[in-house]
Design an enzyme around this catalytic site. Structure first.
Site, PDB file in Angstrom:
ATOM      1  N   ALA A  63       0.699  -1.266  -0.150  1.00 41.85           N
ATOM      2  CA  ALA A  63      -0.083   0.083   0.091  1.00 41.85           C
ATOM      3  C   ALA A  63       0.834   1.184  -0.042  1.00 41.85           C
ATOM      4  O   ALA A  63       2.127   1.075   0.430  1.00 41.85           O
ATOM      5  CB  ALA A  63      -1.083   0.138   1.181  1.00 41.85           C
ATOM      6  N   GLY A 102       0.577  -5.027   0.926  1.00 43.10           N
ATOM      7  CA  GLY A 102      -0.488  -5.101  -0.060  1.00 43.10           C
ATOM      8  C   GLY A 102      -0.283  -5.478  -1.393  1.00 43.10           C
ATOM      9  O   GLY A 102      -1.063  -6.049  -1.994  1.00 43.10           O
ATOM     10  N   GLU A 105      -0.758  -9.169  -1.052  1.00 45.21           N
ATOM     11  CA  GLU A 105      -2.073  -9.348  -0.823  1.00 45.21           C
ATOM     12  C   GLU A 105      -2.869  -9.325  -2.094  1.00 45.21           C
ATOM     13  O   GLU A 105      -3.774 -10.192  -2.485  1.00 45.21           O
ATOM     14  CB  GLU A 105      -2.669  -8.479   0.057  1.00 45.21           C
ATOM     15  CG  GLU A 105      -2.133  -8.604   1.536  1.00 45.21           C
ATOM     16  CD  GLU A 105      -2.457  -7.776   2.747  1.00 45.21           C
ATOM     17  OE1 GLU A 105      -2.118  -6.547   2.513  1.00 45.21           O
ATOM     18  OE2 GLU A 105      -3.418  -7.884   3.406  1.00 45.21           O
ATOM     19  N   GLU A 125       4.127  -5.435   7.305  1.00 51.14           N
ATOM     20  CA  GLU A 125       3.272  -4.506   8.019  1.00 51.14           C
ATOM     21  C   GLU A 125       3.719  -4.355   9.437  1.00 51.14           C
ATOM     22  O   GLU A 125       3.365  -3.258   9.746  1.00 51.14           O
ATOM     23  CB  GLU A 125       1.757  -4.883   7.647  1.00 51.14           C
ATOM     24  CG  GLU A 125       1.467  -4.679   6.310  1.00 51.14           C
ATOM     25  CD  GLU A 125       1.526  -5.927   5.222  1.00 51.14           C
ATOM     26  OE1 GLU A 125       2.155  -6.807   5.688  1.00 51.14           O
ATOM     27  OE2 GLU A 125       0.715  -6.034   4.337  1.00 51.14           O
TER      28      GLU A 125
HETATM   29  N1  CAA Z   1       4.672   3.387   0.074  1.00 48.45           N
HETATM   30  C1  CAA Z   1       5.188   4.721  -0.295  1.00 48.45           C
HETATM   31  N2  CAA Z   1       6.302   4.800  -0.515  1.00 48.45           N
HETATM   32  C2  CAA Z   1       7.021   3.959  -0.568  1.00 48.45           C
HETATM   33  C3  CAA Z   1       6.617   2.648  -0.425  1.00 48.45           C
HETATM   34  C4  CAA Z   1       5.438   2.420   0.074  1.00 48.45           C
HETATM   35  N3  CAA Z   1       5.006   1.199   0.284  1.00 48.45           N
HETATM   36  N4  CAA Z   1       7.853   1.771  -0.538  1.00 48.45           N
HETATM   37  C5  CAA Z   1       8.916   2.402  -0.725  1.00 48.45           C
HETATM   38  N5  CAA Z   1       8.503   3.880  -0.878  1.00 48.45           N
HETATM   39  C6  CAA Z   1       9.259   4.777  -1.496  1.00 48.45           C
HETATM   40  C7  CAA Z   1      10.192   5.236  -0.352  1.00 48.45           C
HETATM   41  O1  CAA Z   1       9.812   6.209   0.468  1.00 48.45           O
HETATM   42  C8  CAA Z   1      11.494   5.637  -1.311  1.00 48.45           C
HETATM   43  O2  CAA Z   1      11.093   7.344  -1.733  1.00 48.45           O
HETATM   44  P1  CAA Z   1      11.985   8.224  -1.670  1.00 48.45           P
HETATM   45  O3  CAA Z   1      12.924   7.977  -2.966  1.00 48.45           O
HETATM   46  O4  CAA Z   1      11.397   9.592  -1.917  1.00 48.45           O
HETATM   47  O5  CAA Z   1      12.998   8.060  -0.588  1.00 48.45           O
HETATM   48  C9  CAA Z   1      11.111   5.189  -2.693  1.00 48.45           C
HETATM   49  O6  CAA Z   1       9.883   4.444  -2.686  1.00 48.45           O
HETATM   50  C10 CAA Z   1      12.100   3.983  -2.848  1.00 48.45           C
HETATM   51  O7  CAA Z   1      12.464   3.161  -1.820  1.00 48.45           O
HETATM   52  P2  CAA Z   1      13.690   2.671  -1.023  1.00 48.45           P
HETATM   53  O8  CAA Z   1      14.749   3.846  -0.996  1.00 48.45           O
HETATM   54  O9  CAA Z   1      13.328   2.023   0.200  1.00 48.45           O
HETATM   55  O10 CAA Z   1      14.337   1.592  -2.137  1.00 48.45           O
HETATM   56  P3  CAA Z   1      14.870   0.044  -2.032  1.00 48.45           P
HETATM   57  O11 CAA Z   1      15.079  -0.121  -3.518  1.00 48.45           O
HETATM   58  O12 CAA Z   1      16.005   0.466  -1.002  1.00 48.45           O
HETATM   59  O13 CAA Z   1      13.949  -0.749  -1.446  1.00 48.45           O
HETATM   60  C11 CAA Z   1      11.569  -1.620  -0.910  1.00 48.45           C
HETATM   61  C12 CAA Z   1      12.611  -0.966  -2.000  1.00 48.45           C
HETATM   62  C13 CAA Z   1      12.229  -3.112  -0.703  1.00 48.45           C
HETATM   63  C14 CAA Z   1      10.401  -1.824  -1.564  1.00 48.45           C
HETATM   64  C15 CAA Z   1      11.399  -0.693   0.162  1.00 48.45           C
HETATM   65  O14 CAA Z   1      10.958   0.489   0.024  1.00 48.45           O
HETATM   66  C16 CAA Z   1      10.409  -1.244   1.357  1.00 48.45           C
HETATM   67  O15 CAA Z   1      10.641  -2.152   2.180  1.00 48.45           O
HETATM   68  N6  CAA Z   1       9.100  -0.549   1.067  1.00 48.45           N
HETATM   69  C17 CAA Z   1       8.136  -0.753   2.048  1.00 48.45           C
HETATM   70  C18 CAA Z   1       7.533  -2.156   1.938  1.00 48.45           C
HETATM   71  C19 CAA Z   1       6.327  -2.337   2.908  1.00 48.45           C
HETATM   72  O16 CAA Z   1       6.480  -2.052   3.911  1.00 48.45           O
HETATM   73  N7  CAA Z   1       4.994  -2.620   2.341  1.00 48.45           N
HETATM   74  C20 CAA Z   1       4.009  -2.861   3.055  1.00 48.45           C
HETATM   75  C21 CAA Z   1       3.072  -1.567   2.967  1.00 48.45           C
HETATM   76  S1  CAA Z   1       1.677  -1.462   4.182  1.00 48.45           S
HETATM   77  C22 CAA Z   1       0.629  -2.246   3.303  1.00 48.45           C
HETATM   78  O17 CAA Z   1       0.888  -2.949   2.503  1.00 48.45           O
HETATM   79  C23 CAA Z   1      -0.709  -2.281   4.144  1.00 48.45           C
HETATM   80  C24 CAA Z   1      -1.583  -3.393   3.822  1.00 48.45           C
HETATM   81  O18 CAA Z   1      -1.651  -4.338   4.095  1.00 48.45           O
HETATM   82  C25 CAA Z   1      -2.685  -2.683   3.006  1.00 48.45           C
END
Ligand code: CAA
Length: 697
Positions: A63, A102, A105, A125
């Site tokens: 998400a 998400g 999911e 999450e």
């Molecule tokens: N939402 C919004 N922005 C996100 C994001 C997300 N889920 N994941 C990454 N970004 C953004 C980061 O903030 C970053 O932004 P900036 O360049 O402006 O700093 C950009 O995307 C790139 O991210 P990284 O610098 O972290 O890049 P990376 O290649 O090192 O890692 C990644 C990529 C493994 C996807 C890492 O970003 C990550 O772990 N993201 C979060 C994943 C996560 O926690 N997902 C679950 C979300 S909650 C959910 O989904 C709830 C639900 O059940 C409905």
């Protein structure tokens, strides 16, 4: 349909493509685009099956976290997933990259999943203080049972595509382009009976109710005493997957998700997620290109130098280590090898990787050995005259354009830089011990430091897998300045009636792995004693001075290395025992100053320690030593054990109210001017915003 989701039909199969760089986060536009695309695909008689795919580096990584805490925008992700699952034509998700939260999911709501072999899957999450809220807690256990589902949602580590296939979460991997493989698979499904396979109807994971209940009970027990809110909620949801019909389970999950999302823990953890990424941004990084670095020279192979060397070797750099004489050099080289030996024993690297790392390491007792290095980091003792001498010697041997870095924890980088021919090539790289483990690196920028030198510091930290935080020059930079304020507040309380053991226990209960006096014992009381002596001439005479630490040092109670400090340590033990003689020394100090001791409860101890940290943090931001409050949070979490789920001191303060903190500081300031509230509080309070606005830079 917007640009975020595209739809085209390819020989009877609709390809729905998500395109929302960088990580295809499922924001409102993507969710809306998906619903429209699935409606269109279903209504289109030419379409017999559907492939869902994403452009760029990954299938959605979750998400959109930036939307959490803001007013919700329809359609919600759980509804999108339900829409996908309810499609009356077979849906195949073609996934690659990091399929997280998400995004996973969403894939699980498709009828089938084909993955690129390098894909990783996870439901992280819980690291954001929430739970999989788009049906994950209900769909995953229906496929793979409670134990694997709980591991996936609580253990946090992502799993490989192969493991996902083993668990039944993925139907297959393909070495061909995953979209093409999914298209072939979708074509095969066309016209097959029972081609629709909604995950909600699957029951493999529920086939052993007794084992399922046992796994739930075991996880619940394992979590007893865990301060985090979300893991227990996840266990409840997974239990509900067995006990309730799917729709009931979804409603249960939704309620639990909202409880988590509203919690301070989630606000704190989401803050840290963005704060860590923000910390890597500095003006110099935006405007300058980093210098190339392949060979790193390290001067001084003590605990710090060896740990830093191991870190660079882990990241693939060539390292030249210089120490004073052969025996010291041999000890340092052996220390580095033992770091890798341990990693081999733990299984994190192979014996071959150890050999390969050691082959990139050379040792020498002459400074000219670093003449080919692109960067040299001095890690000698914390003494300005010694460091100046080392810098002068290095200055004579390094190649033109080489960067000279110091790992000093406190000393003035500008003074060090002034002594070399090219002060613009000097910066601080302050690692934390053990340097191959701790993730924080303060990149300290001096008056003369060139932008490309700063950018190099940030790039290197990232290559080492560390979290860089930019700091200006101040005694102790960001982290140790805050630590000093924290210790001052604790010392005041000691003199006024608290015991060091009470203070330590309170801070551990808050979530620190160790209390401040345990840390002092570990680091050695002489380090802060040296700092106090160094600052003696500039100390404000009106400020209260606590001499307890000095008196302990004079007695040789220097901490673990001396067998006694605030605690006593039986032969070689790291477990300290409370020491009545320390309490006696403190009592004598109170008497000497005519202080009648009073009682301190844990609430007051905690409040004063945290307030001191936040007040110092606010001054560091005000004086532009720290770029933003969130950098302080990152430094304290990654360098000093501040509990991540509290968000760091600045976030914790904001969550509990800056106005009341400022007012309380004013009250404390009547006791001593140490507590004078930072003018930054007035600034943010008057402007009607909190620290968060300052984090936007
Ligand atoms: N939402 C919004 N922005 C996100 C994001 C997300 N889920 N994941 C990454 N970004 C953004 C980061 O903030 C970053 O932004 P900036 O360049 O402006 O700093 C950009 O995307 C790139 O991210 P990284 O610098 O972290 O890049 P990376 O290649 O090192 O890692 C990644 C990529 C493994 C996807 C890492 O970003 C990550 O772990 N993201 C979060 C994943 C996560 O926690 N997902 C679950 C979300 S909650 C959910 O989904 C709830 C639900 O059940 C409905």
């Amino acid at each position: 349909m917007g640009q975020e989701v595209k739809f085209n039909v390819n020989d009877g199969v609709a390809v729905i493509t998500i395109n929302n760089p960088p990580v295809n986060a499922l924001n409102a536009a993507v969710r809306q685009g998906l619903v429209t695309a699935f409606d269109d695909a279903e209504a289109n008689d030419d379409v017999k099956a559907i492939v869902m795919f994403a452009e760029g580096r990954t299938f959605p990584a979750g998400a959109d976290i930036t939307e959490f805490g803001k007013p919700t925008v329809d359609p919600w992700l759980p509804d999108v997933c339900n829409r996908v699952e309810a499609t009356c034509k077979p849906v195949v998700a073609a996934v690659h990259g990091t399929v997280l939260g998400g995004g996973f999911e969403l894939a699980l709501a498709a009828h089938y999943r084909i993955a690129d072999p390098m894909t990783t899957f996870g439901l992280p999450e819980v690291t954001l203080g929430i739970l999989p809220g788009a049906g994950g807690t209900q769909r995953v256990p229906r496929i793979c049972g409670a134990e694997a589902a709980l591991d996936l949602m609580i253990a946090k580590a992502p799993i490989s595509a192969a493991k996902a296939v083993d668990l039944g979460l993925i139907d297959g991997v393909s070495r061909a382009h995953v979209r093409d493989a999914a298209l072939d698979f979708a074509h095969e499904l066309i016209g097959k009976p029972n081609a629709l396979r909604p995950t909600r109807e699957r029951t493999e994971g529920l086939s052993d109710p007794v084992g399922y209940a046992r796994a739930v009970a075991a996880k619940r027990q394992a979590l007893a005493g865990n301060p985090l809110f979300a893991p227990a909620k996840i266990v409840d949801c997974v239990e509900a997957a067995m006990l309730l019909p799917f729709e009931g389970g979804l409603a249960f999950e939704q309620a639990a998700f909202e409880d988590c999302l509203r919690s301070d823990q989630s606000a704190a953890l989401r803050h840290v997620f963005f704060a860590e990424r923000k910390a890597a941004k500095a003006p110099e990084v935006a405007r300058a290109k980093p210098r190339p670095v392949e060979i790193v020279g390290i001067v001084g192979g003590g605990t710090m130098g060896s740990g830093i060397a191991a870190s660079f070797l882990d990241a693939g750099f060539g390292v030249v280590l210089v120490d004073r004489d052969q025996p010291m050099l041999d000890t340092a080289l052996a220390r580095i090898e033992s770091v890798f030996d341990k990693a081999v024993r733990k299984g994190s690297i192979t014996a071959q990787m150890l050999d390969e790392r050691m082959a990139r390491l050379t040792g020498d007792i002459h400074y000219f050995a670093v003449s080919e290095a692109d960067l040299v980091i001095e890690c000698v003792i914390e003494d300005m005259s010694v460091k100046e001498q080392v810098f002068a010697t290095l200055d004579a041997v390094i190649k033109p354009g080489a960067i000279l870095a110091t790992n000093t924890s406190y000393l003035d980088i500008n003074t060090l830089a002034a002594g070399v021919a090219h002060p613009e090539n000097v910066l601080g790289l302050h690692f934390f011990s053990p340097a191959h483990v701790m993730r924080l690196v303060e990149v300290v920028v001096g008056e003369a430091t060139e932008a490309d030198v700063v950018a190099t510091g940030f790039t290197l930290a990232k290559k080492l897998g560390k979290i860089p935080v930019r700091s200006g020059v101040a005694d102790g930079f960001i982290g140790n300045s805050i630590l000093a304020a924290y210790r001052t507040a604790a010392d005041f309380m000691l003199e006024d009636g608290a015991s060091p053991y009470q203070v330590d226990a309170t801070m551990r209960a808050f979530g620190f792995p160790m209390g401040p006096y345990q840390v002092l014992d570990l680091a050695g009381l002489d380090i802060s004693w040296a700092r106090r002596k160094r600052l003696k001439s500039t100390r404000d005479p009106e400020m209260r001075y606590i001499a307890i630490g000095d008196k302990m040092c004079q007695k040789g109670w220097l901490g673990q290395k001396a067998g006694r400090g605030y605690y006593t340590y039986a032969d070689g033990s790291r477990l300290g025992v409370e020491d009545p003689e320390v309490l006696g020394l403190i009592a004598a100090e109170r008497e000497r100053k005519g202080i009648t001791p009073r009682a301190f409860g844990p609430e007051e101890i905690l409040y004063r320690c945290l307030s001191a940290m936040v007040n110092e943090g606010a001054n560091l931001v005000l004086n532009k030593i720290a770029q933003r409050p969130s950098d302080i949070d990152v430094a304290m979490i990654h360098g000093y054990g501040f509990p991540r789920w509290r968000g760091g001191p600045m976030k914790a303060a904001e969550l509990s109210g800056l106005l009341s903190l400022r007012n309380q500081l004013r009250e404390f300031a009547k006791e001593d001017k140490f507590w004078t509230p930072s003018p930054l509080f007035d600034e943010v309070i008057k402007a009607g915003h909190g620290f968060d606005t300052l984090n936007a830079v």
